[in-house]
Write a protein that holds these residues in place. Sequence first.
Motif, short mmCIF file in Angstrom:
data_model
loop_
_atom_site.label_atom_id
_atom_site.label_comp_id
_atom_site.label_asym_id
_atom_site.label_seq_id
_atom_site.Cartn_x
_atom_site.Cartn_y
_atom_site.Cartn_z
N LYS A 62 0.83 -1.22 0.00
CA LYS A 62 0.00 0.00 0.00
C LYS A 62 0.85 1.26 0.00
CE LYS A 62 -4.02 -2.02 2.20
NZ LYS A 62 -4.73 -2.23 3.44
N GLN A 63 2.07 1.15 0.48
CA GLN A 63 2.94 2.34 0.55
C GLN A 63 3.90 2.44 -0.63
OE1 GLN A 63 3.26 1.75 5.15
NE2 GLN A 63 4.88 3.12 4.46
N CYS A 64 4.00 1.39 -1.44
CA CYS A 64 5.00 1.36 -2.52
C CYS A 64 4.50 2.13 -3.74
CB CYS A 64 5.27 -0.11 -2.89
SG CYS A 64 6.31 -0.31 -4.33
N ASN A 65 5.42 2.90 -4.36
CA ASN A 65 5.03 3.64 -5.57
C ASN A 65 5.74 3.12 -6.83
OD1 ASN A 65 7.61 4.62 -5.47
ND2 ASN A 65 7.06 6.69 -4.81
N ASP A 66 6.34 1.95 -6.73
CA ASP A 66 7.00 1.31 -7.88
C ASP A 66 8.13 2.16 -8.47
OD1 ASP A 66 5.51 -0.97 -7.76
OD2 ASP A 66 4.04 -0.33 -9.24
N CYS A 67 8.80 2.92 -7.63
CA CYS A 67 9.84 3.82 -8.17
C CYS A 67 11.10 3.05 -8.57
CB CYS A 67 10.20 4.88 -7.14
SG CYS A 67 11.04 4.20 -5.69
N ILE A 68 11.24 1.81 -8.16
CA ILE A 68 12.32 0.88 -8.49
C ILE A 68 13.68 1.27 -7.88
CG2 ILE A 68 13.24 1.70 -10.74
CD1 ILE A 68 12.88 -1.19 -11.72
N LYS A 69 13.68 2.25 -6.98
CA LYS A 69 14.95 2.65 -6.35
C LYS A 69 15.55 1.50 -5.55
CE LYS A 69 14.19 7.59 -6.13
NZ LYS A 69 13.91 8.76 -5.32
N CYS A 70 14.69 0.69 -4.92
CA CYS A 70 15.19 -0.42 -4.10
C CYS A 70 15.94 -1.43 -4.98
CB CYS A 70 14.05 -1.09 -3.37
SG CYS A 70 12.63 -1.47 -4.39
N ASN A 71 15.39 -1.73 -6.13
CA ASN A 71 16.07 -2.68 -7.02
C ASN A 71 17.40 -2.11 -7.53
OD1 ASN A 71 13.63 -3.97 -6.70
ND2 ASN A 71 13.59 -4.73 -8.80
N PRO B 167 4.56 -13.96 -1.42
CA PRO B 167 4.50 -14.04 -2.88
C PRO B 167 4.26 -12.64 -3.44
CG PRO B 167 2.53 -14.99 -1.86
CD PRO B 167 3.46 -14.64 -0.75
N TYR B 168 4.52 -12.45 -4.73
CA TYR B 168 4.39 -11.11 -5.34
C TYR B 168 2.99 -10.54 -5.06
CZ TYR B 168 4.19 -7.45 -8.89
OH TYR B 168 4.04 -6.25 -9.53
N GLN B 169 2.97 -9.34 -4.48
CA GLN B 169 1.69 -8.74 -4.09
C GLN B 169 1.07 -7.86 -5.16
OE1 GLN B 169 1.88 -7.30 0.23
NE2 GLN B 169 4.01 -7.25 -0.37
N GLY B 170 1.75 -7.74 -6.30
CA GLY B 170 1.23 -6.86 -7.35
C GLY B 170 1.87 -5.50 -7.27
N PRO B 171 1.52 -4.59 -8.20
CA PRO B 171 2.15 -3.28 -8.22
C PRO B 171 1.83 -2.46 -6.97
CG PRO B 171 0.38 -3.42 -9.84
CD PRO B 171 0.57 -4.78 -9.29
N GLY B 172 2.75 -1.57 -6.61
CA GLY B 172 2.56 -0.71 -5.44
C GLY B 172 1.33 0.17 -5.61
N HIS B 173 0.58 0.35 -4.53
CA HIS B 173 -0.68 1.08 -4.63
C HIS B 173 -0.50 2.57 -4.88
CE1 HIS B 173 -3.13 -2.28 -2.45
NE2 HIS B 173 -2.37 -2.73 -3.41
N LEU B 174 0.71 3.08 -4.68
CA LEU B 174 0.93 4.50 -4.97
C LEU B 174 1.52 4.70 -6.37
CD1 LEU B 174 2.50 5.69 -1.57
CD2 LEU B 174 0.10 5.63 -2.25
N GLY B 175 1.67 3.65 -7.12
CA GLY B 175 2.32 3.76 -8.44
C GLY B 175 1.33 3.90 -9.58
N HIS B 176 1.85 4.28 -10.76
CA HIS B 176 1.01 4.48 -11.95
C HIS B 176 0.28 3.20 -12.35
CE1 HIS B 176 2.46 8.43 -12.67
NE2 HIS B 176 3.71 8.04 -12.74
N THR B 177 1.01 2.08 -12.35
CA THR B 177 0.43 0.84 -12.85
C THR B 177 -0.82 0.47 -12.08
OG1 THR B 177 2.71 0.15 -13.20
CG2 THR B 177 1.03 -1.54 -13.48
N TYR B 178 -0.72 0.59 -10.78
CA TYR B 178 -1.88 0.23 -9.94
C TYR B 178 -3.04 1.20 -10.18
CZ TYR B 178 -4.55 -1.17 -5.85
OH TYR B 178 -5.54 -1.63 -5.01
N ARG B 179 -2.71 2.50 -10.30
CA ARG B 179 -3.78 3.49 -10.51
C ARG B 179 -4.46 3.25 -11.86
NH1 ARG B 179 -0.28 7.25 -8.02
NH2 ARG B 179 0.22 8.26 -9.98
N GLU B 180 -3.62 2.96 -12.90
CA GLU B 180 -4.21 2.68 -14.21
C GLU B 180 -5.09 1.43 -14.16
OE1 GLU B 180 -0.83 2.54 -16.75
OE2 GLU B 180 -0.50 4.69 -16.56
N HIS B 181 -4.62 0.44 -13.40
CA HIS B 181 -5.38 -0.79 -13.23
C HIS B 181 -6.76 -0.48 -12.60
CE1 HIS B 181 -6.19 -4.94 -12.19
NE2 HIS B 181 -6.23 -4.66 -10.92
N LEU B 182 -6.75 0.38 -11.58
CA LEU B 182 -8.01 0.75 -10.92
C LEU B 182 -8.93 1.49 -11.88
CD1 LEU B 182 -7.21 1.96 -7.29
CD2 LEU B 182 -8.27 -0.16 -8.05
#
Length: 218
Positions: A138-147, A190-205
């Motif tokens: 819920k807090q992830c924005n998929d910014c990929i900085k961690c990777n 297991p993979y929880q899906g895209p971060g809820h603060l990210g574009h992918t999740y918002r587009e999905h919604l």
Amino acid sequence: MLTIIFGRFFCGWICPATFLYELNTNLGAWLHKIGLPIGRQHFDRRIKYLVLIIGLVLSAFTGSILVAAIYPPAIIGREIYYAVALSGFGVGAVFFILTLFFDLLVARRGFCRYLCPGGALYSLLGRYRLLRIKREVKQCNDCIKCNAICEFELDPMRDGFGQECNNCTACIAICPTDALTFNLNYKDLPYQGPGHLGHTYREHLHEIIRQGKPSDAA
Ligand code: SF4
Ligand code: SF4
């Protein structure tokens, strides 16, 4: 025993070679910045387990701890002793310098990831570690900085830590939304899906809402 609880923490927090390898990574980033080529090859991570097995078998047959000849913290300890007590260096110093070049020119943190027998042993022991990092989706924005920051090229953004993670906390430190935290569990989520603060999740919604409108109207 601590590795069983904390995973490959020795590599992330105690190994004296890690300090030098991290400086080497910084040097690589700097060389990359000024346009010089650096190594980004990928190999099979299981090679180090083969190195460990061969090292243990040879050590058992010869009665000598041969794996220590290529184990960086042991090399550093020996070379410091040679320098202080004998005013010189052994062949281990050459080997260690070669590992630095390997990391720089072939694969980022390549020796630790692909060849170190100690890393192999700690990864095996840490497979079911109790202390591990968890992504709060819920807090992830998929910014990929961690990777990007992970020197072991793991995949925290997709909940991929695995037995190689050394709990170094670099991903936690860089996460802009505090989406990564320590957690007690014997396995990754297991993979929880895209971060809820990210574009992918918002587009999905938005897509769900768009698709939902006709039925709503009906
Ligand atoms: S996933 Fe995070 S804690 Fe694990 S090795 Fe990578 S940066 Fe370090
Ligand atoms: S966990 Fe943090 S650093 Fe990683 S992608 Fe999500 S917001 Fe970015």
